[in-house]
Design a protein around this motif. Structure first.
Motif, PDB file in Angstrom:
ATOM      1  N   THR A  50     -23.095  23.866 -12.750  1.00 42.29           N
ATOM      2  CA  THR A  50     -23.597  24.309 -11.451  1.00 42.29           C
ATOM      3  C   THR A  50     -22.617  25.263 -10.795  1.00 42.29           C
ATOM      4  O   THR A  50     -21.403  25.209 -11.068  1.00 42.29           O
ATOM      5  CB  THR A  50     -23.829  23.101 -10.511  1.00 42.29           C
ATOM      6  N   TRP A  51     -23.130  26.126  -9.947  1.00 42.13           N
ATOM      7  CA  TRP A  51     -22.292  27.022  -9.168  1.00 42.13           C
ATOM      8  C   TRP A  51     -21.675  26.305  -7.964  1.00 42.13           C
ATOM      9  O   TRP A  51     -20.892  26.891  -7.224  1.00 42.13           O
ATOM     10  CB  TRP A  51     -23.114  28.221  -8.679  1.00 42.13           C
ATOM     11  N   TRP A  52     -22.024  25.038  -7.760  1.00 38.21           N
ATOM     12  CA  TRP A  52     -21.599  24.301  -6.578  1.00 38.21           C
ATOM     13  C   TRP A  52     -20.733  23.090  -6.917  1.00 38.21           C
ATOM     14  O   TRP A  52     -20.955  21.991  -6.367  1.00 38.21           O
ATOM     15  CB  TRP A  52     -22.829  23.849  -5.782  1.00 38.21           C
ATOM     16  N   PRO A  53     -19.727  23.211  -7.772  1.00 35.38           N
ATOM     17  CA  PRO A  53     -18.864  22.046  -8.027  1.00 35.38           C
ATOM     18  C   PRO A  53     -18.097  21.605  -6.784  1.00 35.38           C
ATOM     19  O   PRO A  53     -17.672  20.444  -6.695  1.00 35.38           O
ATOM     20  CB  PRO A  53     -17.904  22.558  -9.120  1.00 35.38           C
ATOM     21  N   GLN A  54     -17.942  22.511  -5.819  1.00 36.71           N
ATOM     22  CA  GLN A  54     -17.249  22.160  -4.573  1.00 36.71           C
ATOM     23  C   GLN A  54     -17.999  21.074  -3.800  1.00 36.71           C
ATOM     24  O   GLN A  54     -17.374  20.315  -3.052  1.00 36.71           O
ATOM     25  CB  GLN A  54     -17.069  23.401  -3.699  1.00 36.71           C
ATOM     26  N   VAL A  55     -19.309  20.993  -3.971  1.00 31.76           N
ATOM     27  CA  VAL A  55     -20.079  19.934  -3.317  1.00 31.76           C
ATOM     28  C   VAL A  55     -19.674  18.569  -3.875  1.00 31.76           C
ATOM     29  O   VAL A  55     -19.450  17.607  -3.127  1.00 31.76           O
ATOM     30  CB  VAL A  55     -21.589  20.167  -3.479  1.00 31.76           C
ATOM     31  N   MET A  56     -19.560  18.485  -5.203  1.00 33.98           N
ATOM     32  CA  MET A  56     -19.162  17.219  -5.810  1.00 33.98           C
ATOM     33  C   MET A  56     -17.735  16.857  -5.431  1.00 33.98           C
ATOM     34  O   MET A  56     -17.425  15.678  -5.200  1.00 33.98           O
ATOM     35  CB  MET A  56     -19.305  17.282  -7.332  1.00 33.98           C
ATOM     36  N   LEU A  57     -16.855  17.855  -5.334  1.00 36.50           N
ATOM     37  CA  LEU A  57     -15.501  17.561  -4.873  1.00 36.50           C
ATOM     38  C   LEU A  57     -15.537  17.019  -3.449  1.00 36.50           C
ATOM     39  O   LEU A  57     -14.801  16.083  -3.116  1.00 36.50           O
ATOM     40  CB  LEU A  57     -14.629  18.814  -4.928  1.00 36.50           C
ATOM     41  N   GLY A  58     -16.406  17.601  -2.613  1.00 36.03           N
ATOM     42  CA  GLY A  58     -16.554  17.103  -1.249  1.00 36.03           C
ATOM     43  C   GLY A  58     -17.042  15.668  -1.212  1.00 36.03           C
ATOM     44  O   GLY A  58     -16.574  14.860  -0.400  1.00 36.03           O
ATOM     45  N   ILE A  59     -17.968  15.340  -2.087  1.00 37.14           N
ATOM     46  CA  ILE A  59     -18.463  13.965  -2.171  1.00 37.14           C
ATOM     47  C   ILE A  59     -17.312  13.012  -2.489  1.00 37.14           C
ATOM     48  O   ILE A  59     -17.206  11.922  -1.916  1.00 37.14           O
ATOM     49  CB  ILE A  59     -19.574  13.863  -3.236  1.00 37.14           C
ATOM     50  N   CYS A  60     -16.434  13.434  -3.401  1.00 35.21           N
ATOM     51  CA  CYS A  60     -15.300  12.589  -3.802  1.00 35.21           C
ATOM     52  C   CYS A  60     -14.222  12.527  -2.735  1.00 35.21           C
ATOM     53  O   CYS A  60     -13.778  11.436  -2.339  1.00 35.21           O
ATOM     54  CB  CYS A  60     -14.697  13.134  -5.099  1.00 35.21           C
ATOM     55  N   PHE A  61     -13.788  13.691  -2.245  1.00 33.99           N
ATOM     56  CA  PHE A  61     -12.642  13.736  -1.345  1.00 33.99           C
ATOM     57  C   PHE A  61     -12.958  13.214   0.051  1.00 33.99           C
ATOM     58  O   PHE A  61     -12.037  12.882   0.804  1.00 33.99           O
ATOM     59  CB  PHE A  61     -12.093  15.167  -1.259  1.00 33.99           C
ATOM     60  N   SER A  62     -14.225  13.132   0.407  1.00 31.60           N
ATOM     61  CA  SER A  62     -14.601  12.661   1.732  1.00 31.60           C
ATOM     62  C   SER A  62     -14.844  11.159   1.769  1.00 31.60           C
ATOM     63  O   SER A  62     -15.065  10.593   2.842  1.00 31.60           O
ATOM     64  CB  SER A  62     -15.869  13.396   2.201  1.00 31.60           C
ATOM     65  N   TRP A  63     -14.810  10.514   0.608  1.00 33.60           N
ATOM     66  CA  TRP A  63     -15.165   9.096   0.517  1.00 33.60           C
ATOM     67  C   TRP A  63     -14.266   8.220   1.388  1.00 33.60           C
ATOM     68  O   TRP A  63     -14.666   7.165   1.869  1.00 33.60           O
ATOM     69  CB  TRP A  63     -15.088   8.630  -0.932  1.00 33.60           C
ATOM     70  N   GLY A  64     -13.049   8.676   1.593  1.00 38.60           N
ATOM     71  CA  GLY A  64     -12.134   7.909   2.426  1.00 38.60           C
ATOM     72  C   GLY A  64     -12.638   7.684   3.836  1.00 38.60           C
ATOM     73  O   GLY A  64     -12.269   6.688   4.479  1.00 38.60           O
TER      74      GLY A  64
END
Length: 313
Positions: A159-173
């Motif tokens: 996908t051109w949007w891997p930053q979305v998945m990073l956001g899902i991970c990094f925001s979990w806190g």
């Protein structure tokens, strides 16, 4: 003694504490966990503080639970390291073909694949021990984060949007910080999480500007490549959305004026990044990306101060 250029990682800050002071045998593993560049730990930590502080405001506590903050700090450190280790295991062939990452421990041969896997298991064990200090509900929330973390390294391939998945991970806190205090998942926490996710998309798009040319050569996708010359406008859109969604979280939590002042200062910092970012300046992109450590701190201080001030009113 600092090592030769043959063993120093190219995208780490020259003369960092790992290169200068860590035992030689430990350096490859500390680099694998990115302890030579702590910015990722800060970016994982601040949403945890946001969640805990917003919960304190909601319940009328004068400050977030210090024990929970300490646990989140340790958790952010080891889980960021685990995530980077796992990411490097998955991406070792791609990293070997990209100039900025070819000198990382796995592609450069400083660490074997078996050694990296063992190190990953050790970090995950520490992370589990930290998580087990919370209530059952928060443990379940924390465990659920492993699913997006496990899928993130593959997103840049599909996908051109891997930053979305990073956001899902990094925001979990933000969810863990909130549920650790509340023992539940409520609308303000969801809004806080979404705001942190939007923030992550913005700052990681800036980060990805460093690799546009190499990513194009090896077929790695990113929002930086997708947006191209429009990257300034798109980062502005995501940062503006960040402020709006975080503002809604404050409203739902009945936060006071101090929290909104903190949000305004946070917005000013993000506006500065948008004004400065240039798609053809990788060095500037890295500096702006790292400045998000201070941006996250600004909003955290606003929330913590508001929790205290609200108890005085």
């Amino acid at each position: 003694m600092i090592e030769s250029n043959a063993t120093i990682v190219a995208d780490a800050v020259p003369g960092n504490w790992v290169d200068r002071h860590a035992p030689v045998w430990a350096r490859p593993y500390l680099r694998l966990a990115r302890l030579d560049r702590p910015i990722g730990t800060w970016l994982l930590f601040w949403p945890c503080v946001w969640g805990a502080a917003l919960a304190a405001i909601t319940l009328g506590f004068p400050w977030p639970n210090p024990w929970h903050i300490a646990l989140c700090a340790i958790g952010a450190l080891v889980m960021r390291g685990a995530g980077c280790t796992y990411n490097d295991i998955v991406d070792r062939d791609i990293d070997a073909r990209v100039a900025r990452t070819a000198s990382r421990p796995l592609p450069s041969g400083q660490v074997t694949l078996k050694g990296a896997a063992a190190f990953l298991a050790a970090q995950l064990l520490v992370g589990l021990l930290v998580l087990l200090q919370f209530d059952t509900y928060t443990i379940m929330v924390g465990m659920a984060s492993l699913v997006p973390v496990a899928t993130y390294p593959f997103m840049k391939r599909i996908t051109w949007w891997p930053q979305v998945m990073l956001g899902i991970c990094f925001s979990w806190g933000a969810l863990v910080g909130w549920s650790g205090t509340m023992g539940s998942m409520d609308a303000p926490a969801i809004a806080l999480y979404l705001g942190a996710l939007l923030w992550t998309i913005g700052y990681d798009t800036i980060y990805a500007l460093q690799d546009i040319e190499d990513d194009a050569l090896v077929g790695v996708r990113s929002t930086a490549r997708l947006f191209g010359t429009r990257v300034k406008a798109w980062v502005g859109v995501f940062y503006a959305a960040t402020i709006l969604v975080l503002g809604s979280a404050l409203i739902m939590s009945a936060a006071g004026l101090t929290a909104f002042v903190g949000l305004l200062a946070f917005a000013a910092h993000l506006s500065y990044q948008v004004a400065e970012v240039q798609p053809d300046d990788p060095a500037l992109a890295l500096r702006l990306f790292k400045s998000n450590r201070n941006a996250g701190l600004i909003f955290a201080l606003g929330l913590i101060a508001d929790a205290y001030v609200m108890t005085l009113i």
